[in-house]
Design an enzyme around this catalytic site. Structure first.
Site, PDB file in Angstrom:
ATOM      1  N   TYR A 118       0.857  -1.189   0.000  1.00  0.00           N
ATOM      2  CA  TYR A 118       0.000   0.000   0.000  1.00  0.00           C
ATOM      3  C   TYR A 118       0.889   1.234   0.000  1.00  0.00           C
ATOM      4  O   TYR A 118       1.904   1.272   0.706  1.00  0.00           O
ATOM      5  CB  TYR A 118      -0.870   0.012   1.267  1.00  0.00           C
ATOM      6  CG  TYR A 118      -1.624   1.316   1.441  1.00  0.00           C
ATOM      7  CD1 TYR A 118      -2.907   1.457   0.917  1.00  0.00           C
ATOM      8  CD2 TYR A 118      -1.047   2.408   2.082  1.00  0.00           C
ATOM      9  CE1 TYR A 118      -3.598   2.659   1.050  1.00  0.00           C
ATOM     10  CE2 TYR A 118      -1.728   3.611   2.210  1.00  0.00           C
ATOM     11  CZ  TYR A 118      -3.000   3.722   1.691  1.00  0.00           C
ATOM     12  OH  TYR A 118      -3.675   4.911   1.809  1.00  0.00           O
ATOM     13  N   GLU A 206      -3.431   7.689  -3.945  1.00  0.00           N
ATOM     14  CA  GLU A 206      -3.440   6.436  -3.198  1.00  0.00           C
ATOM     15  C   GLU A 206      -3.287   5.286  -4.178  1.00  0.00           C
ATOM     16  O   GLU A 206      -4.115   5.118  -5.081  1.00  0.00           O
ATOM     17  CB  GLU A 206      -4.743   6.275  -2.407  1.00  0.00           C
ATOM     18  CG  GLU A 206      -4.723   5.032  -1.527  1.00  0.00           C
ATOM     19  CD  GLU A 206      -6.029   4.853  -0.753  1.00  0.00           C
ATOM     20  OE1 GLU A 206      -7.092   4.709  -1.383  1.00  0.00           O
ATOM     21  OE2 GLU A 206      -5.970   4.868   0.489  1.00  0.00           O
TER      22      GLU A 206
END
Ligand code: GDP
Ligand code: MN
Length: 396
Positions: A118, A206
């Site tokens: 991530y 993101e």
């Protein structure tokens, strides 16, 4: 402003960030053509069909599907295009899918040697700086990681004077447990990603997941890009990426009239000049026993036109049982606003709910007089307390 995954990936690629390559398609036929082209250009015989909506969690909702041949491409694209996709982020009614991204399958061959991470770049308000937030736990809901295993989330603060430094990129690659070629590629990936974030005036990037492929390349499989509205005037080409079909129609209409409007679930519409005063007005509505139906900041120029546009937007909401207009006359004179309210009221005609107008500041007395003598079904007040009492009275 949010943009689609395929648009975000194109921006990332233009800054040298490696991405999962793909081609966007509006129809199943286009999806098949796209898959053929991906096979030619990237030797990718398997592809993933990915719904393009402004919400994450698409995989969970059935909006991301693997296709192993052209028949499957057509079949999956037929399923996904036009579907009402419900994900944990769309709300119960879901979002209609108009486009799919046909993307190379970057997990095979050798899926067992791939690893998902991530990574996001965003403004950390507490630190007053941009940060790179990253985790070994990629591909899943980061909120869950934050709740159950917060020690697996790392944050790297970036000094705005010097930008992301080489040692920071290496620290990130190290904390992600990488070595060799993958380590080097991750440092390049992070540096390019940060550069893209800064240069585009974004408020958030993101990338979940960032993938380490079986041949040790690092690439962006997903891209959630949020561009800062206040920076868009510097990037007309990005501003053109806006997809209003993804936004609340009333909010789109409000933004076209330069009104700051956010729809809420209550029964008292409000129209205010200034964001802080609008927040205070919402509190007053609650104290009076109502619930705000919206946030609406008409800005500095509360004239008949803006007031009319604001009325029209508030009245679209069938839950609205009363409207509270709260204006502080600093630069704008209250009597001019009052005249604006009267003119807008007359132009629209027959507003079906009671209106309470509270004007305070320059020429407040004259304004109250104008409204009281206008013959309209409008209650006026100068003190906020009186306005609240009136809200209570009309709701009773
Ligand atoms: P999201 O669910 O909206 O966040 O969409 P993502 O783009 O992140 O995709 C969801 C999931 O689909 C990823 O976490 C991957 O596990 C999977 N996925 C995405 N691309 C591929 C691919 O090329 N091959 C395979 N096998 N899975 C993929
Ligand atoms: Mn994702």
């Amino acid at each position: 402003m949010n943009i689609h995954e395929y648009q975000g990936k194109a921006i990332l690629k233009s800054f040298g960030v490696r991405i999962q390559e793909g081609i966007v398609a509006d129809t199943p036929e286009q999806a098949v053509e796209a898959a053929k082209k991906l096979k030619e250009d990237y030797d990718s015989s398997w592809v993933v069909i990915k719904a393009q909506i402004h919400a994450g969690g698409r995989g969970k909702g059935g909006g991301v599907k693997l296709a192993k041949n052209l028949d499957e491409v057509k079949e999956r694209a037929e399923q996904i295009i036009g579907m009402q996709l419900i994900t944990p982020q769309t709300g119960a009614e879901g979002k209609k899918v108009n486009k799919v991204l046909v993307a190379q399958d970057v997990y095979y061959p050798g899926e067992s040697e791939t690893k998902e991470f991530y990574m996001s770049v965003l403004m950390d308000r507490a630190a007053g700086r941009n940060i790179v937030m990253y985790s070994t736990e990629g591909g899943m809901d980061i909120e869950e990681v934050a709740e159950h295993t917060p020690h697996l989330i790392f944050k790297e603060e970036i000094d705005p004077k010097v930008g992301l430094q080489g040692f920071q990129a290496r620290k990130i690659a190290f904390n992600l447990g990488l070595s060799g070629d993958a380590f080097k590629d991750m440092t390049r990936f992070v540096a390019a990603l940060y550069k893209a974030y800064e240069a585009t005036d974004s408020s958030m990037f993101e990338i979940n997941p960032v993938l380490k492929t079986s041949d040790n390349k690092i690439l962006a499989v997903d891209a959630k890009v949020n561009l800062d509205d206040n920076g868009l005037f510097r990037h007309p080409d990005y501003a053109a990426l806006r997809d209003t079909s993804e936004e609340d129609p009333t909010e789109v209409e409000a933004s076209l009239s330069n009104l700051n409007y956010v729809k809420l679930d209550g029964n008292v519409g409000c129209m205010v000049n200034g964001a802080g005063l609008a927040m205070a007005t919402m509190d007053i509505i609650k104290i009076a026993g109502g619930e705000p139906a919206n946030f609406l900041d008409v800005g500095g120029t509360a004239n008949a036109q803006t007031v009319k546009a604001a009325f029209n937007i508030i009245l679209k909401d069938p839950n609205v049982k009363a409207i509270l207009i709260n204006i502080f006359g600093g630069i704008v004179r209250c009597d001019r606003v009052a005249q604006g309210v009267i003119d807008a009221y007359n132009e629209i005609g027959n507003i079906p709910v009671p209106i309470i107008v509270r004007l305070q500041g320059t020429n407040a007395e004259e304004a109250k007089k104008l409204i009281d003598e206008s013959g309209l079904q409008v209650y006026s007040a100068i003190l906020l307390k009186d306005a609240a009492e009136l809200v209570k009275k009309v709701l009773a």
